[in-house]
Design an enzyme around this catalytic site. Structure first.
Site, PDB file in Angstrom:
ATOM      1  N   GLU A  35       0.822  -1.203   0.000  1.00  0.00           N
ATOM      2  CA  GLU A  35       0.000   0.000   0.000  1.00  0.00           C
ATOM      3  C   GLU A  35       0.860   1.257   0.000  1.00  0.00           C
ATOM      4  O   GLU A  35       1.928   1.296   0.601  1.00  0.00           O
ATOM      5  CB  GLU A  35      -0.935  -0.033   1.221  1.00  0.00           C
ATOM      6  CG  GLU A  35      -1.972  -1.141   1.051  1.00  0.00           C
ATOM      7  CD  GLU A  35      -2.898  -1.347   2.241  1.00  0.00           C
ATOM      8  OE1 GLU A  35      -4.023  -1.812   2.021  1.00  0.00           O
ATOM      9  OE2 GLU A  35      -2.513  -1.054   3.382  1.00  0.00           O
ATOM     10  N   CYS A  92       3.430   8.478   1.103  1.00  0.00           N
ATOM     11  CA  CYS A  92       3.946   7.521   2.081  1.00  0.00           C
ATOM     12  C   CYS A  92       4.113   6.192   1.351  1.00  0.00           C
ATOM     13  O   CYS A  92       3.141   5.649   0.819  1.00  0.00           O
ATOM     14  CB  CYS A  92       2.954   7.395   3.236  1.00  0.00           C
ATOM     15  SG  CYS A  92       3.409   6.119   4.412  1.00  0.00           S
ATOM     16  N   CYS A 136       6.318  -7.293   6.774  1.00  0.00           N
ATOM     17  CA  CYS A 136       7.413  -6.791   7.613  1.00  0.00           C
ATOM     18  C   CYS A 136       7.909  -7.922   8.496  1.00  0.00           C
ATOM     19  O   CYS A 136       7.120  -8.742   8.964  1.00  0.00           O
ATOM     20  CB  CYS A 136       6.925  -5.628   8.479  1.00  0.00           C
ATOM     21  SG  CYS A 136       8.271  -4.768   9.332  1.00  0.00           S
ATOM     22  N   CYS A 179       6.376  -5.364  15.926  1.00  0.00           N
ATOM     23  CA  CYS A 179       5.983  -4.292  16.845  1.00  0.00           C
ATOM     24  C   CYS A 179       4.508  -4.494  17.226  1.00  0.00           C
ATOM     25  O   CYS A 179       3.659  -4.663  16.357  1.00  0.00           O
ATOM     26  CB  CYS A 179       6.200  -2.934  16.187  1.00  0.00           C
ATOM     27  SG  CYS A 179       7.888  -2.727  15.599  1.00  0.00           S
ATOM     28  N   CYS A 231       1.485  -2.352  15.680  1.00  0.00           N
ATOM     29  CA  CYS A 231       1.457  -2.073  14.240  1.00  0.00           C
ATOM     30  C   CYS A 231       0.748  -3.195  13.484  1.00  0.00           C
ATOM     31  O   CYS A 231       1.021  -4.375  13.694  1.00  0.00           O
ATOM     32  CB  CYS A 231       2.885  -1.918  13.723  1.00  0.00           C
ATOM     33  SG  CYS A 231       2.960  -1.594  11.955  1.00  0.00           S
ATOM     34  N   GLY A 282       6.851  -2.205   5.949  1.00  0.00           N
ATOM     35  CA  GLY A 282       8.238  -2.677   5.915  1.00  0.00           C
ATOM     36  C   GLY A 282       9.205  -1.831   6.715  1.00  0.00           C
ATOM     37  O   GLY A 282       8.879  -0.721   7.157  1.00  0.00           O
ATOM     38  N   GLU A 283      10.401  -2.381   6.896  1.00  0.00           N
ATOM     39  CA  GLU A 283      11.468  -1.673   7.608  1.00  0.00           C
ATOM     40  C   GLU A 283      12.501  -1.248   6.556  1.00  0.00           C
ATOM     41  O   GLU A 283      13.255  -2.082   6.044  1.00  0.00           O
ATOM     42  CB  GLU A 283      12.071  -2.610   8.670  1.00  0.00           C
ATOM     43  CG  GLU A 283      13.362  -2.128   9.289  1.00  0.00           C
ATOM     44  CD  GLU A 283      13.358  -0.679   9.749  1.00  0.00           C
ATOM     45  OE1 GLU A 283      12.448  -0.272  10.485  1.00  0.00           O
ATOM     46  OE2 GLU A 283      14.276   0.067   9.347  1.00  0.00           O
ATOM     47  N   SER A 321      11.949   6.381   7.875  1.00  0.00           N
ATOM     48  CA  SER A 321      11.628   6.058   9.265  1.00  0.00           C
ATOM     49  C   SER A 321      12.094   4.644   9.578  1.00  0.00           C
ATOM     50  O   SER A 321      11.853   3.723   8.810  1.00  0.00           O
ATOM     51  CB  SER A 321      10.116   6.169   9.455  1.00  0.00           C
ATOM     52  OG  SER A 321       9.755   5.765  10.753  1.00  0.00           O
ATOM     53  N   SER A 340      11.562   5.418  15.273  1.00  0.00           N
ATOM     54  CA  SER A 340      10.347   5.067  16.010  1.00  0.00           C
ATOM     55  C   SER A 340      10.764   4.691  17.423  1.00  0.00           C
ATOM     56  O   SER A 340      11.144   3.557  17.675  1.00  0.00           O
ATOM     57  CB  SER A 340       9.661   3.887  15.326  1.00  0.00           C
ATOM     58  OG  SER A 340       9.222   4.283  14.055  1.00  0.00           O
ATOM     59  N   LEU A 341      10.708   5.659  18.315  1.00  0.00           N
ATOM     60  CA  LEU A 341      11.203   5.430  19.680  1.00  0.00           C
ATOM     61  C   LEU A 341      10.119   4.793  20.553  1.00  0.00           C
ATOM     62  O   LEU A 341      10.296   3.720  21.102  1.00  0.00           O
ATOM     63  CB  LEU A 341      11.685   6.760  20.278  1.00  0.00           C
ATOM     64  CG  LEU A 341      12.300   6.679  21.665  1.00  0.00           C
ATOM     65  CD1 LEU A 341      13.611   5.907  21.654  1.00  0.00           C
ATOM     66  CD2 LEU A 341      12.513   8.079  22.248  1.00  0.00           C
ATOM     67  N   HIS A 342       9.032   5.494  20.706  1.00  0.00           N
ATOM     68  CA  HIS A 342       7.823   5.018  21.418  1.00  0.00           C
ATOM     69  C   HIS A 342       7.974   4.766  22.906  1.00  0.00           C
ATOM     70  O   HIS A 342       6.973   4.732  23.615  1.00  0.00           O
ATOM     71  CB  HIS A 342       7.230   3.780  20.741  1.00  0.00           C
ATOM     72  CG  HIS A 342       6.992   3.956  19.272  1.00  0.00           C
ATOM     73  ND1 HIS A 342       6.606   5.174  18.730  1.00  0.00           N
ATOM     74  CD2 HIS A 342       7.108   3.103  18.228  1.00  0.00           C
ATOM     75  CE1 HIS A 342       6.493   5.044  17.422  1.00  0.00           C
ATOM     76  NE2 HIS A 342       6.796   3.818  17.082  1.00  0.00           N
ATOM     77  N   ASN A 390      -3.327   4.809  16.161  1.00  0.00           N
ATOM     78  CA  ASN A 390      -4.439   4.397  15.304  1.00  0.00           C
ATOM     79  C   ASN A 390      -4.828   2.977  15.653  1.00  0.00           C
ATOM     80  O   ASN A 390      -3.966   2.101  15.696  1.00  0.00           O
ATOM     81  CB  ASN A 390      -4.016   4.464  13.837  1.00  0.00           C
ATOM     82  CG  ASN A 390      -3.598   5.867  13.458  1.00  0.00           C
ATOM     83  OD1 ASN A 390      -4.340   6.803  13.664  1.00  0.00           O
ATOM     84  ND2 ASN A 390      -2.383   6.007  12.953  1.00  0.00           N
ATOM     85  N   CYS A 435      -0.828   5.681   9.962  1.00  0.00           N
ATOM     86  CA  CYS A 435       0.392   5.010  10.417  1.00  0.00           C
ATOM     87  C   CYS A 435       0.061   3.694  11.083  1.00  0.00           C
ATOM     88  O   CYS A 435      -0.788   3.626  11.975  1.00  0.00           O
ATOM     89  CB  CYS A 435       1.095   5.833  11.489  1.00  0.00           C
ATOM     90  SG  CYS A 435       1.847   7.306  10.914  1.00  0.00           S
TER      91      CYS A 435
HETATM   92  N1  SAH Z   1       9.257   0.267   9.935  1.00  0.00           N
HETATM   93  C1  SAH Z   1       9.441   1.678   9.965  1.00  0.00           C
HETATM   94  C2  SAH Z   1       8.503   2.452   9.084  1.00  0.00           C
HETATM   95  C3  SAH Z   1       7.022   2.129   9.109  1.00  0.00           C
HETATM   96  S1  SAH Z   1       5.960   2.694  10.385  1.00  0.00           S
HETATM   97  C4  SAH Z   1       9.395   2.172  11.393  1.00  0.00           C
HETATM   98  O1  SAH Z   1       9.135   1.378  12.288  1.00  0.00           O
HETATM   99  O2  SAH Z   1       9.683   3.322  11.639  1.00  0.00           O
HETATM  100  C5  SAH Z   1       5.784   4.406  10.388  1.00  0.00           C
HETATM  101  C6  SAH Z   1       5.462   4.942  11.793  1.00  0.00           C
HETATM  102  O3  SAH Z   1       4.137   4.581  12.245  1.00  0.00           O
HETATM  103  C7  SAH Z   1       6.416   4.382  12.835  1.00  0.00           C
HETATM  104  O4  SAH Z   1       6.830   5.367  13.725  1.00  0.00           O
HETATM  105  C8  SAH Z   1       5.543   3.371  13.511  1.00  0.00           C
HETATM  106  O5  SAH Z   1       6.030   3.045  14.757  1.00  0.00           O
HETATM  107  C9  SAH Z   1       4.206   4.077  13.544  1.00  0.00           C
HETATM  108  N2  SAH Z   1       3.060   3.218  13.856  1.00  0.00           N
HETATM  109  C10 SAH Z   1       2.986   1.879  13.751  1.00  0.00           C
HETATM  110  N3  SAH Z   1       1.778   1.438  14.143  1.00  0.00           N
HETATM  111  C11 SAH Z   1       1.074   2.528  14.513  1.00  0.00           C
HETATM  112  C12 SAH Z   1      -0.259   2.738  14.989  1.00  0.00           C
HETATM  113  N4  SAH Z   1      -1.076   1.726  15.147  1.00  0.00           N
HETATM  114  N5  SAH Z   1      -0.646   4.000  15.232  1.00  0.00           N
HETATM  115  C13 SAH Z   1       0.184   5.034  15.037  1.00  0.00           C
HETATM  116  N6  SAH Z   1       1.436   4.909  14.575  1.00  0.00           N
HETATM  117  C14 SAH Z   1       1.887   3.672  14.327  1.00  0.00           C
END
Ligand code: SAH
Length: 349
Positions: A92, A105, A112, A116, A119, A163-164, A195, A218-220, A294, A337
């Site tokens: 997508e 995007c 992937c 995570c 995701c 994907g990463e 990212s 993507s720290l989180h 999301n 995202c």
């Molecule tokens: N694999 C890469 C790029 C894809 S994700 C990465 O991890 O950065 C793009 C961004 O969306 C990342 O910061 C990811 O952590 C975030 N993301 C993943 N799932 C999400 C969700 N359910 N709601 C909001 N952001 C999310």
């Protein structure tokens, strides 16, 4: 026998091929122009080439093009496209328009390999890496879509689809080379953000390769145990390793990395979490993007409340960490995202 894909020849190789056919060198320029700037699907569209050359080319090479499987338009105008790749796999790509900007995007892998916990894409197994042209063509397609639907020029590109990206390093860099090349889309690398979930040694490699685009991590969570609970990649890529890699990236490239932080209700949105984030930001020169969570099926998380978000942001501001709160786009069509999971395509794939 399958014919080689002509877009796999770089400009010099194409020039050599032309010279070997005893043809004038400028033909290579023309062909390259059609292939990248015009993104044509057949040699017959190369109207300024003699018919004999078009025939010769089509005898020796193939032109591959991605197809649109379907598009869905959100009520906020975000458009999600299911893209059929060269081997019929589907990824997508998303167009995110604002009044004067259009962001593409794009996906870098089919599925992937990471898991995570928040995701949706993580629920799809990684099937393969995308070829650099497949990434380039997604950008090209979104660029045309932005023009056609909203009369907008493409202004930004984010590698935040499926994907990463740093696990498909060469194709990602090659796609950016063509997106920024005057022979391709001629876009500024400052308009591009890659990212990553955080693979320290690949961040170091980006720095050594002296890339000019932006990097987002993507720290989180800035608390080690918490991050490990939601991102298993972090067990082998500790916060300290990432901090060192990001500092090295900044030192080498002069580009300040962005930290992405998805606000998960009562998981990483307390003042204690904000404190840890402030400490991390003291170590790493960076910008912070707070992202709305999301909803994802089968996920234990919920999005934070406005009160908790405000308290979090206030704490950051008080400690001079500048954070931008990112509104979510395209949620109603699962285009936001972390929601890309080929939902409407599952029956087909
Ligand atoms: N694999 C890469 C790029 C894809 S994700 C990465 O991890 O950065 C793009 C961004 O969306 C990342 O910061 C990811 O952590 C975030 N993301 C993943 N799932 C999400 C969700 N359910 N709601 C909001 N952001 C999310």
């Amino acid at each position: 026998m399958t014919k080689p894909d002509i877009r796999h020849l770089n400009f010099e190789q194409l020039q050599n091929w032309i010279t070997n056919q005893n043809l004038p060198k400028y033909r290579a320029e023309q062909i390259y122009h059609w292939l990248w700037l015009k993104n044509v699907a057949s040699f017959d569209e190369m109207t300024d080439l003699p018919k004999s050359l078009r025939t010769l080319l089509s005898e020796q090479f193939e032109i591959k093009k991605i197809q649109t499987q379907s598009i869905q338009i959100s009520k906020d105008k975000t458009i999600k496209c299911a893209i059929r790749l060269f081997d019929n796999n589907i990824v997508e790509s998303v167009l995110i328009p604002t009044k004067d900007r259009a962001t593409a995007c794009v996906s870098s892998q089919v599925g992937c390999s990471l898991d995570c916990k928040f995701c949706a894409t993580a629920q799809l197994k990684r099937k393969r890496n995308l070829d650099y042209q497949e990434i380039y063509q997604q950008v090209y397609f979104i660029k045309e879509l932005a023009k056609e639907k909203y009369n907008l020029n493409l202004t930004n590109i984010v590698y935040m689809g499926m994907g990463e990206p740093l696990l498909n390093y060469n194709n990602v860099l090659k796609s950016i080379e063509m997106i920024t090349s005057p022979k391709g889309l001629g876009m500024s690398p400052q308009r591009i953000t890659v990212s990553t979930s955080g693979i320290a040694k690949m961040i170091v490699k980006l720095a050594d390769d002296n890339v000019k685009f932006n990097l987002a991590l993507s720290l989180h969570s800035a608390i080690e145990e918490k991050r490990q609970q939601i991102m298993s990649i972090s067990t082998s890529n500790t916060l300290e390793m990432l901090a060192n890699a990001l500092n090295y990236f900044y030192q080498k490239t002069g580009t300040r990395p962005t930290l992405e932080y998805v606000m998960l209700y009562e998981f990483n949105d307390s003042i204690k979490d904000a404190q840890a984030l402030v400490d991390f930001c003291r170590k790493v020169k960076s910008k912070v993007n707070l992202i709305e969570y999301n909803p994802v099926e089968n996920s234990p998380f919920k999005k934070t409340t406005p009160e908790r978000l405000n308290a979090f942001v206030e704490y950051l501001e008080k400690h001079r960490v500048i954070a931008t709160v990112r509104r979510s786009r395209g949620q109603d069509i699962d285009a936001a995202c972390g929601q890309l999971v080929n939902k409407n395509q599952l029956a087909l794939s």
